[in-house]
Enzyme design. Structure first.
Site, short mmCIF file in Angstrom:
data_model
loop_
_atom_site.label_atom_id
_atom_site.label_comp_id
_atom_site.label_asym_id
_atom_site.label_seq_id
_atom_site.Cartn_x
_atom_site.Cartn_y
_atom_site.Cartn_z
N SER A 82 7.22 8.80 9.02
CA SER A 82 7.79 9.86 8.16
C SER A 82 7.20 9.80 6.76
O SER A 82 6.79 10.83 6.20
CB SER A 82 9.32 9.77 8.13
OG SER A 82 9.74 8.47 7.84
N HIS A 124 10.58 6.10 16.22
CA HIS A 124 10.86 5.98 14.77
C HIS A 124 12.35 6.21 14.56
O HIS A 124 13.18 5.51 15.15
CB HIS A 124 9.95 6.98 14.04
CG HIS A 124 9.89 6.85 12.55
ND1 HIS A 124 10.28 5.73 11.87
CD2 HIS A 124 9.48 7.74 11.58
CE1 HIS A 124 10.12 5.92 10.57
NE2 HIS A 124 9.64 7.13 10.36
N HIS A 151 9.18 -3.91 15.91
CA HIS A 151 8.74 -3.19 14.72
C HIS A 151 7.24 -3.31 14.57
O HIS A 151 6.66 -4.33 14.97
CB HIS A 151 9.43 -3.75 13.46
CG HIS A 151 9.41 -2.80 12.31
ND1 HIS A 151 8.35 -2.74 11.43
CD2 HIS A 151 10.28 -1.84 11.94
CE1 HIS A 151 8.61 -1.78 10.55
NE2 HIS A 151 9.75 -1.22 10.83
N ARG A 206 17.90 -5.04 6.89
CA ARG A 206 18.79 -3.87 6.91
C ARG A 206 19.78 -4.01 8.07
O ARG A 206 20.91 -3.54 7.99
CB ARG A 206 17.97 -2.58 7.04
CG ARG A 206 16.96 -2.39 5.90
CD ARG A 206 16.01 -1.24 6.16
NE ARG A 206 15.21 -1.42 7.35
CZ ARG A 206 14.38 -0.53 7.86
NH1 ARG A 206 14.25 0.65 7.26
NH2 ARG A 206 13.68 -0.77 8.95
N ASP A 208 17.79 0.26 13.26
CA ASP A 208 18.48 1.21 14.14
C ASP A 208 19.37 0.54 15.18
O ASP A 208 20.17 1.21 15.83
CB ASP A 208 17.43 2.09 14.85
CG ASP A 208 16.63 2.91 13.86
OD1 ASP A 208 17.26 3.48 12.96
OD2 ASP A 208 15.40 2.95 13.97
N1 AMX Z 1 11.03 -2.78 24.09
C1 AMX Z 1 10.05 -2.84 25.03
N2 AMX Z 1 8.76 -2.96 24.74
C2 AMX Z 1 8.42 -3.09 23.46
C3 AMX Z 1 9.37 -3.08 22.42
C4 AMX Z 1 10.73 -2.89 22.78
N3 AMX Z 1 11.69 -2.83 21.87
N4 AMX Z 1 8.74 -3.22 21.25
C5 AMX Z 1 7.43 -3.29 21.53
N5 AMX Z 1 7.24 -3.21 22.86
C6 AMX Z 1 5.98 -3.15 23.59
C7 AMX Z 1 5.19 -1.92 23.15
O1 AMX Z 1 5.65 -0.75 23.80
C8 AMX Z 1 3.78 -2.32 23.50
O2 AMX Z 1 3.65 -2.14 24.90
P1 AMX Z 1 2.24 -1.68 25.55
O3 AMX Z 1 1.29 -2.81 25.26
O4 AMX Z 1 2.56 -1.53 26.99
O5 AMX Z 1 1.84 -0.42 24.87
C9 AMX Z 1 3.78 -3.83 23.21
O6 AMX Z 1 5.15 -4.25 23.24
C10 AMX Z 1 3.19 -4.17 21.87
O7 AMX Z 1 3.85 -3.42 20.87
P2 AMX Z 1 4.00 -3.96 19.38
O8 AMX Z 1 2.62 -4.13 18.83
O9 AMX Z 1 4.90 -5.14 19.33
O10 AMX Z 1 4.79 -2.78 18.69
P3 AMX Z 1 4.20 -1.41 18.10
O11 AMX Z 1 3.79 -1.66 16.69
O12 AMX Z 1 3.22 -0.80 19.01
O13 AMX Z 1 5.52 -0.49 18.13
C11 AMX Z 1 7.80 0.03 17.86
C12 AMX Z 1 6.59 -0.69 17.26
C13 AMX Z 1 8.92 0.06 16.85
C14 AMX Z 1 7.39 1.47 18.18
C15 AMX Z 1 8.23 -0.72 19.15
O14 AMX Z 1 8.66 -2.01 18.83
C16 AMX Z 1 9.34 0.02 19.90
O15 AMX Z 1 9.02 0.91 20.70
N6 AMX Z 1 10.65 -0.33 19.66
C17 AMX Z 1 11.75 0.38 20.26
C18 AMX Z 1 12.00 1.70 19.52
C19 AMX Z 1 12.60 1.46 18.15
O16 AMX Z 1 13.55 0.71 17.99
N7 AMX Z 1 12.04 2.14 17.15
C20 AMX Z 1 12.58 2.08 15.76
C21 AMX Z 1 11.68 1.30 14.83
C22 AMX Z 1 12.22 1.34 13.42
C23 AMX Z 1 12.13 2.70 12.83
O17 AMX Z 1 11.05 3.23 12.62
N8 AMX Z 1 13.23 3.33 12.55
#
Ligand code: AMX
Length: 439
Positions: free
Chosen positions: A242, A272, A319, A328, A374
């Site tokens: 964002s 996000h 994250h 947070r 979150d």
């Molecule tokens: N559950 C399952 N798998 C997860 C995970 C979770 N909570 N967090 C990361 N992974 C997976 C990724 O999907 C990725 O899988 P892939 O290799 O098959 O594509 C792998 O682990 C490596 O990811 P990463 O480098 O650790 O994370 P990222 O930087 O690519 O993504 C985020 C970060 C937040 C998108 C990811 O941790 C996620 O999807 N979390 C759940 C959604 C969430 O809570 N989002 C809110 C974040 C905070 C915000 O912005 N408000």
């Protein structure tokens, strides 16, 4: 001129001179090398933009103008008898870089309350949408519809010098921040409360208390929660979806309304900001499967694995930058421990803290197995009666406007240019590999 604006003028003058000097002397200094993995992998960790209001450390978490969340909760002015900091004070800090006095904070409150306004055509635009249109879609459309009010757009059309563009950006930002709670409350009441709207309250209510009032919540503790919520979600440096979108769109000299609406579309993504609604949906689903109550750790353990095995992410965990529990999250947990220790959903959230990280570590994919902001926010809102989880990201958006609009004002004051990174094709990449000397 208000104290806030006067101080901004002073600070901007100093920083402009400092940056001019830095660039003259060190403009060629390298601060990042970019790998192919980063170019293909979402540009993680590439230091390529400047964002003054906050900085994110992977282990420590966010610092707003150098202050950690516990420091902020201690130092920022509060309402009389209150325990949580006023978001108005945080905005002052984000923009100016100094903790405001109670009087300076009160001045911001007064100014925002005097600027609040939701034009009729914005209400009509929203009313034309189906009532079950997602609240974030309504929020984004509402902000775009408010763009008719942009002072920046008018001044630009009239031919304002580049050096003066920060002034209408400041005015738009103040008007927007003043009015976002009206827009957000309008969306809540039309979506969930039969379109029965509540006008703004008495002018002595602070920004959050007035927001709570327009949403229809009378418990003073809910207003305290809102103050904490609006402070915690305000900024998370510049690289998140964002914030970065708002910066990018703003760099085309789009006004604050257009830039903020664009950023809100990014916040509405489930990876996000939408994760806060996903967390609640996910927790309520496991509770419903069991017919209510608090599930055992064994049941939660299986539920987490089932989620992963079905190819979904565990919402609220992981994250892109953080590598430890999000402070947070911890701040919200402290609030829950103080005000709702026996709440069933809070107990589930607390149990998930024990269950999820070991599972994510065992799966071995997520770089950060810990909870983010979150993971906790929804259960606090439900406790006070706000069960409509589709709405939660709108609250996040109202808060995120503070950090991102503070940045936009700075971006204009610093004359930050159009953002235009370079993309490459896989064909180009292959040629570079072929031309590189053997390793
Ligand atoms: N559950 C399952 N798998 C997860 C995970 C979770 N909570 N967090 C990361 N992974 C997976 C990724 O999907 C990725 O899988 P892939 O290799 O098959 O594509 C792998 O682990 C490596 O990811 P990463 O480098 O650790 O994370 P990222 O930087 O690519 O993504 C985020 C970060 C937040 C998108 C990811 O941790 C996620 O999807 N979390 C759940 C959604 C969430 O809570 N989002 C809110 C974040 C905070 C915000 O912005 N408000």
């Amino acid at each position: 001129m208000s104290t806030l604006k006067e101080k901004f003028v002073e600070k901007a003058k100093t920083l402009r001179a400092e940056v001019k000097d830095i660039l003259a002397k060190h403009g060629n200094m390298k601060i990042a090398d970019v790998t192919l993995a980063q170019a293909y992998g979402g540009m993680r960790d590439i230091k390529c933009m400047v964002w003054e209001p906050s900085a994110l450390d992977p282990v420590e978490g966010i610092r707003f103008r150098g202050m950690s969340i516990p420091e902020l909760r201690e130092a920022l002015p509060k309402i009389k008898g209150g325990e949580e900091p006023l978001p108005e004070a945080l905005f002052y800090l984000l923009l100016i870089g100094e903790v405001p006095t109670a009087a300076e904070t009160a001045e911001v409150t007064k100014e925002w309350r005097s600027r609040e306004r939701l034009p009729d055509h914005v209400k009509k635009t929203l009313d034309a949408l189906p009532v079950d249109c997602h609240p974030m879609t309504q929020f984004s459309i509402g902000i775009n519809a408010m763009q008719t009010e942009s002072i920046f757009a008018k001044k630009y059309r009239d031919g304002l010098a580049k050096t003066d563009l920060w002034d209408p950006m400041y005015e738009d930002s103040m008007n927007l921040l003043a009015s976002l709670p009206l827009l957000a409350a309008y969306i809540y009441r039309r979506s969930y409360k039969g379109g029965v709207h509540i006008p703004p309250g008495p002018k002595d209510l602070d920004w959050s208390a007035n927001f709570a009032h327009m949403l229809g919540y009378t418990d003073p503790q809910f207003a305290e929660l809102l103050r904490l919520y609006l402070v915690l979600h305000a900024d998370h440096e510049g690289g998140n979806v964002s914030a970065h979108t708002i910066h990018l769109v703003g760099s085309a000299l789009s006004d604050a309304y257009l830039a903020l609406a664009a950023g809100m579309n990014g916040l509405a993504g489930p990876l996000h900001g939408l994760a806060n609604q996903e967390v609640l949906r996910w927790i309520m689903a496991v509770q419903a499967e069991l017919g209510g109550g608090v599930p055992s750790k064994e049941v939660l353990h299986k539920y987490v694995w089932d989620t992963l095995n079905s190819g979904q992410v565990v919402p609220g965990y992981g994250h892109a930058v953080l590598r430890k529990t999000d402070p947070r999250y911890t701040a919200q947990r402290e609030f829950a421990l103080k005000h709702m220790p026996k709440d069933e959903l809070f107990q589930i959230v607390a149990m998930l803290y024990d269950v999820v990280p070991p599972v994510l570590l065992e799966q071995g994919k997520a770089k950060d197995p810990w909870p983010n902001v979150d993971a906790h926010s929804g259960v606090l809102l439900v406790h006070y009666g706000m069960k409509e989880y589709d709405y939660y990201t709108v609250l996040f958006g109202v808060s995120r406007a503070m950090g991102t609009l503070a940045h936009l004002v700075w971006a204009r004051a610093m004359g930050m240019p159009l953002e235009r990174p370079k993309s490459v094709t896989t064909g180009w990449v292959k040629k570079q590999i072929a031309a590189a000397p053997p390793a």
